[in-house]
Design a protein around this motif. Structure first.
Motif, mmCIF file in Angstrom:
data_model
loop_
_atom_site.group_PDB
_atom_site.id
_atom_site.type_symbol
_atom_site.label_atom_id
_atom_site.label_comp_id
_atom_site.label_asym_id
_atom_site.label_seq_id
_atom_site.Cartn_x
_atom_site.Cartn_y
_atom_site.Cartn_z
ATOM 1 N N ALA A 1 0.829 -1.217 0.000
ATOM 2 C CA ALA A 1 0.000 0.000 0.000
ATOM 3 C C ALA A 1 0.863 1.267 0.000
ATOM 4 N N MET A 2 1.970 1.261 0.730
ATOM 5 C CA MET A 2 2.852 2.437 0.780
ATOM 6 C C MET A 2 3.481 2.705 -0.583
ATOM 7 N N CYS A 3 3.737 1.653 -1.326
ATOM 8 C CA CYS A 3 4.281 1.787 -2.674
ATOM 9 C C CYS A 3 3.254 2.499 -3.563
ATOM 10 N N CYS A 4 2.027 2.027 -3.534
ATOM 11 C CA CYS A 4 0.974 2.635 -4.352
ATOM 12 C C CYS A 4 0.712 4.077 -3.932
ATOM 13 N N ALA A 5 0.824 4.363 -2.648
ATOM 14 C CA ALA A 5 0.677 5.739 -2.182
ATOM 15 C C ALA A 5 1.773 6.621 -2.778
ATOM 16 N N GLY A 6 2.992 6.085 -2.876
ATOM 17 C CA GLY A 6 4.092 6.826 -3.485
ATOM 18 C C GLY A 6 3.868 7.079 -4.962
ATOM 19 N N VAL A 7 3.366 6.075 -5.667
ATOM 20 C CA VAL A 7 3.070 6.237 -7.095
ATOM 21 C C VAL A 7 1.962 7.272 -7.274
ATOM 22 N N SER A 8 0.992 7.265 -6.395
ATOM 23 C CA SER A 8 -0.075 8.265 -6.436
ATOM 24 C C SER A 8 0.497 9.668 -6.236
ATOM 25 N N THR A 9 1.464 9.795 -5.346
ATOM 26 C CA THR A 9 2.128 11.082 -5.122
ATOM 27 C C THR A 9 2.817 11.555 -6.394
ATOM 28 N N LEU A 10 3.463 10.628 -7.120
ATOM 29 C CA LEU A 10 4.114 10.995 -8.380
ATOM 30 C C LEU A 10 3.099 11.549 -9.366
ATOM 31 N N SER A 11 1.953 10.903 -9.428
ATOM 32 C CA SER A 11 0.898 11.347 -10.330
ATOM 33 C C SER A 11 0.457 12.762 -9.984
ATOM 34 N N MET B 1 18.215 1.209 -10.078
ATOM 35 C CA MET B 1 17.801 0.047 -9.296
ATOM 36 C C MET B 1 17.799 -1.221 -10.152
ATOM 37 N N ARG B 2 18.107 -1.074 -11.428
ATOM 38 C CA ARG B 2 18.176 -2.208 -12.365
ATOM 39 C C ARG B 2 16.879 -3.024 -12.371
ATOM 40 N N ILE B 3 15.789 -2.331 -12.537
ATOM 41 C CA ILE B 3 14.472 -2.947 -12.576
ATOM 42 C C ILE B 3 14.136 -3.253 -14.024
ATOM 43 N N THR B 4 13.537 -4.402 -14.264
ATOM 44 C CA THR B 4 13.178 -4.753 -15.637
ATOM 45 C C THR B 4 12.064 -3.836 -16.127
ATOM 46 N N ASP B 5 12.029 -3.644 -17.435
ATOM 47 C CA ASP B 5 11.027 -2.789 -18.053
ATOM 48 C C ASP B 5 9.616 -3.303 -17.764
ATOM 49 N N ALA B 6 9.413 -4.607 -17.870
ATOM 50 C CA ALA B 6 8.081 -5.185 -17.647
ATOM 51 C C ALA B 6 7.613 -4.953 -16.211
ATOM 52 N N THR B 7 8.503 -5.120 -15.255
ATOM 53 C CA THR B 7 8.142 -4.906 -13.859
ATOM 54 C C THR B 7 7.845 -3.433 -13.600
ATOM 55 N N ALA B 8 8.672 -2.549 -14.152
ATOM 56 C CA ALA B 8 8.453 -1.113 -13.966
ATOM 57 C C ALA B 8 7.112 -0.692 -14.555
ATOM 58 N N LYS B 9 6.827 -1.135 -15.772
ATOM 59 C CA LYS B 9 5.567 -0.762 -16.424
ATOM 60 C C LYS B 9 4.355 -1.329 -15.689
ATOM 61 N N ALA B 10 4.512 -2.455 -15.019
ATOM 62 C CA ALA B 10 3.393 -3.088 -14.323
ATOM 63 C C ALA B 10 3.000 -2.336 -13.058
ATOM 64 N N LEU B 11 3.932 -1.613 -12.454
ATOM 65 C CA LEU B 11 3.667 -0.999 -11.156
ATOM 66 C C LEU B 11 2.447 -0.080 -11.139
ATOM 67 N N PRO B 12 2.373 0.955 -11.975
ATOM 68 C CA PRO B 12 1.177 1.822 -11.901
ATOM 69 C C PRO B 12 -0.121 1.053 -12.147
ATOM 70 N N ARG B 13 -0.087 0.136 -13.085
ATOM 71 C CA ARG B 13 -1.282 -0.668 -13.392
ATOM 72 C C ARG B 13 -1.695 -1.505 -12.187
ATOM 73 N N LEU C 1 -0.402 7.231 -14.796
ATOM 74 C CA LEU C 1 0.593 8.296 -14.799
ATOM 75 C C LEU C 1 0.602 8.966 -16.173
ATOM 76 N N PRO C 2 0.967 10.228 -16.239
ATOM 77 C CA PRO C 2 0.993 10.927 -17.526
ATOM 78 C C PRO C 2 2.258 10.629 -18.351
ATOM 79 N N PHE C 3 2.974 9.590 -17.965
ATOM 80 C CA PHE C 3 4.148 9.121 -18.710
ATOM 81 C C PHE C 3 4.303 7.644 -18.394
ATOM 82 N N SER C 4 5.059 6.964 -19.200
ATOM 83 C CA SER C 4 5.279 5.534 -18.990
ATOM 84 C C SER C 4 6.300 5.333 -17.868
#
Length: 120
Positions: A57-67, A90-102, A108-111
Motif C-alpha cells: 500500500a505504501m508503494c501505491c501511495a508513493g506512485v499516487s504522489t508521483l501522479s 535500481m536495475r528494474i526490468t522494463d516489464a516490472t516497472a511498467k506493471a507498477l502503476p497498473r 501516470l501521464p508518462f510511462s
C-alpha cells in the motif's frame, strides 16, 4: 545472490549524493523526493512478483504522489526523468516497472519505464 534491503538502501543513498536532485525550476520537485516516494516499491520490484503481484500500500501511495506531482508539462518532465533515473539505477526490468502503476490502479501521464522518452 539475493540483494538485501541494506544494500538497496545504500544504493538509494548514493543516488541522492551522486545525481542532481533538481532537474529544473519545476516547483522545487527534487529527485530525492521521487526516490523516497518509490522506495517502498523495492519489495515489489525485488520479490519476484513484480509483474503479477500486488505492491505494498505504501508503494501505491508513493506512485499516487508521483501522479499528483506531475500536474503540468514542466513537472511531468521532471518527475519522468527522476523516475527514469531511479528505475535505471535500481536495475528494474522494463516489464516490472511498467506493471507498477497498473497494479496500483494509477494512471501516470508518462510511462513508468527506464526506456521512456520523457516530455520536454
Amino acid at each position: 545472490m539475493k540483494a538485501t534491503y541494506p544494500f538497496l538502501t545504500v544504493v538509494l543513498i548514493l543516488l541522492f549524493l551522486l545525481f542532481p536532485t533538481n532537474y529544473s525550476h519545476a516547483e522545487n520537485i527534487k529527485c530525492n523526493n521521487i526516490v523516497r516516494a518509490v522506495r517502498p516499491c523495492v519489495v515489489f520490484f525485488r520479490s519476484g512478483s513484480g509483474v503479477t503481484g500486488m505492491p505494498p500500500a505504501m508503494c501505491c501511495a508513493g506512485v499516487s504522489t508521483l501522479s499528483q506531482m506531475a500536474n503540468n508539462t514542466t513537472n511531468r518532465a521532471t518527475v519522468c526523468r527522476c523516475v527514469q533515473l531511479a528505475i535505471k539505477n535500481m536495475r528494474i526490468t522494463d516489464a516490472t516497472a511498467k506493471a507498477l502503476p497498473r497494479r496500483c490502479g494509477i494512471t501516470l501521464p508518462f510511462s513508468f519505464s527506464p526506456y521512456v522518452k520523457c516530455p520536454g
